[in-house]
Design a protein around this motif. Structure first.
Motif, PDB file in Angstrom:
ATOM      1  N   THR A  98       0.828  -1.190   0.000  1.00 27.25           N
ATOM      2  CA  THR A  98       0.000   0.000   0.000  1.00 27.25           C
ATOM      3  C   THR A  98       0.873   1.254   0.000  1.00 27.25           C
ATOM      4  OG1 THR A  98      -1.531   1.311   1.338  1.00 27.25           O
ATOM      5  CG2 THR A  98      -0.180  -0.266   2.514  1.00 27.25           C
ATOM      6  N   LEU A 101       2.317   2.716   3.255  1.00 29.86           N
ATOM      7  CA  LEU A 101       3.395   2.076   4.014  1.00 29.86           C
ATOM      8  C   LEU A 101       4.616   2.992   4.020  1.00 29.86           C
ATOM      9  CD1 LEU A 101       3.525  -0.798   5.355  1.00 29.86           C
ATOM     10  CD2 LEU A 101       4.939  -1.474   3.415  1.00 29.86           C
ATOM     11  N   THR A 128      -4.854  -0.122  -1.779  1.00 29.73           N
ATOM     12  CA  THR A 128      -5.270  -1.421  -1.257  1.00 29.73           C
ATOM     13  C   THR A 128      -6.255  -2.110  -2.194  1.00 29.73           C
ATOM     14  OG1 THR A 128      -4.833  -0.935   1.070  1.00 29.73           O
ATOM     15  CG2 THR A 128      -6.591  -2.510   0.610  1.00 29.73           C
ATOM     16  N   VAL A 144       1.121  -6.245   0.963  1.00 34.45           N
ATOM     17  CA  VAL A 144       0.823  -5.635   2.253  1.00 34.45           C
ATOM     18  C   VAL A 144      -0.260  -4.592   2.010  1.00 34.45           C
ATOM     19  CG1 VAL A 144       1.711  -4.316   4.209  1.00 34.45           C
ATOM     20  CG2 VAL A 144       3.179  -5.984   3.055  1.00 34.45           C
ATOM     21  N   GLU A 146      -3.892  -2.290   3.617  1.00 36.92           N
ATOM     22  CA  GLU A 146      -4.465  -1.666   4.804  1.00 36.92           C
ATOM     23  C   GLU A 146      -5.568  -2.532   5.409  1.00 36.92           C
ATOM     24  OE1 GLU A 146      -3.984   2.949   3.182  1.00 36.92           O
ATOM     25  OE2 GLU A 146      -5.947   2.015   3.334  1.00 36.92           O
ATOM     26  N   SER A 201     -10.952   1.705   5.105  1.00 37.13           N
ATOM     27  CA  SER A 201      -9.957   2.377   5.930  1.00 37.13           C
ATOM     28  C   SER A 201     -10.209   3.885   5.992  1.00 37.13           C
ATOM     29  CB  SER A 201      -8.551   2.101   5.382  1.00 37.13           C
ATOM     30  OG  SER A 201      -7.570   2.740   6.162  1.00 37.13           O
ATOM     31  N   VAL A 264      -2.042  -2.782   8.989  1.00 36.66           N
ATOM     32  CA  VAL A 264      -1.722  -3.470   7.737  1.00 36.66           C
ATOM     33  C   VAL A 264      -1.688  -4.976   7.969  1.00 36.66           C
ATOM     34  CG1 VAL A 264      -0.429  -1.539   6.746  1.00 36.66           C
ATOM     35  CG2 VAL A 264       0.761  -3.233   8.145  1.00 36.66           C
TER      36      VAL A 264
END
Length: 291
Positions: A98, A101, A128, A144, A146, A201, A264
């Protein structure tokens, strides 16, 4: 006839509404595009597009068949991507992260995935929503993303919290306050990444702000760098994984650190042989977690 190729002609003409623009998008000239679409219409026995002086207008049949044509074209692209992934699977790890990050975590994850000298690591940084779609289709081995997020069609690991800070204009009253509070930010607009990148999110963050007395609309910015610039300009605040550092016009506040932490987790396709890669990234995220 090459059905997928001709369906791509139809979809592109429908999206552009003009044969000339569609031909440019497909990197071809207009006559073979028009001829190809005509062959498709003859093949299925119905007209898909009305040709007018202003451009291309869908017929009733074209309007009805366009969604199915899009699905077939998209599926063919996913098929080719998956075939390429399988053919090159040995020695290549395709992963995504994401855009929220932090850089230090992104690079640490990429380094952790290169477990052997002959392993090539390919990294994609995106939203995401796009990353989950890429993992589900096989274009990424793992990612990776959220939390919370809609994770249909993928498996997910445990949630890890990564530290975030509230960033405000350096001259703002909250930056000078001995005990800053969220309501102090009511005269600023919230600079946030687009909701389309991960609606769950985004909405969760808005709820956190409301619970702490700050009910304001968000101003969309494309990335963290733009958010920093918006904050430095004096009219916005943001929430960032970038740790406190010397940035002209920007101050960092520690407000509700547990609540605003970036959550995450690693996702992967069911049945994918990525256990060691997932474990490697989980170790990095564990080191970066909120203590």
């Amino acid at each position: 006839m090459d059905l997928i190729r001709h369906l791509r002609f139809f979809v592109t003409v429908a999206e552009e509404g003009h044969f000339g623009r569609a031909a440019a998008t497909l990197n071809m000239t207009q006559p073979p595009l028009s001829q190809g679409l005509r062959r498709l219409e003859q093949h299925i026995g119905t007209d898909l597009v009305h040709r007018t002086r202003q451009g291309a207008v869908l017929t009733a049949a074209g309007t009805a068949l366009l969604p199915r044509a899009r699905l077939l074209v998209d599926d063919s692209e996913r098929f080719l991507a998956e075939a390429e992934r399988i053919s090159e699977a040995r020695g290549v790890v395709r992963w995504g992260a994401t855009a929220t990050l932090p850089d230090r975590t992104l690079t640490a994850c990429a380094a952790a995935l290169r477990t052997e000298p002959d392993v090539t690591v390919s990294t994609e940084v995106s939203s995401t929503v796009d990353l989950v779609a890429a993992v589900r289709s096989g274009m990424c081995d793992l990612a990776v993303v959220e939390h919370p997020a809609l994770l249909d069609g993928v498996e997910a690991g445990p949630v890890t919290k990564v530290p975030r800070w509230v960033i405000v204009p350096a001259a703002h009253r909250s930056a000078r306050a001995e005990r800053p509070r969220f309501p102090m930010l009511s005269d600023l607009s919230f600079a946030a990444l687009p909701r389309t990148g991960n609606p769950a999110s985004f909405d969760s963050t808005q709820d956190i702000l409301r619970e702490r007395g700050l009910d304001i609309d968000a101003t969309t910015v494309p990335d963290d760098r733009t958010a920093l610039a918006a904050v430095a300009a004096g009219m916005h605040f943001g929430i960032s994984t970038a740790p406190p550092r010397s940035v002209p016009g920007v101050a960092w506040l520690t407000l509700a650190p547990d609540a605003i932490a970036l959550r995450v987790r690693v996702v992967w396709r069911p049945g994918a042989e990525v256990d060691r890669h997932v474990a490697a990234i989980d170790r990095v995220l564990f080191r970066e977690r909120v203590k």
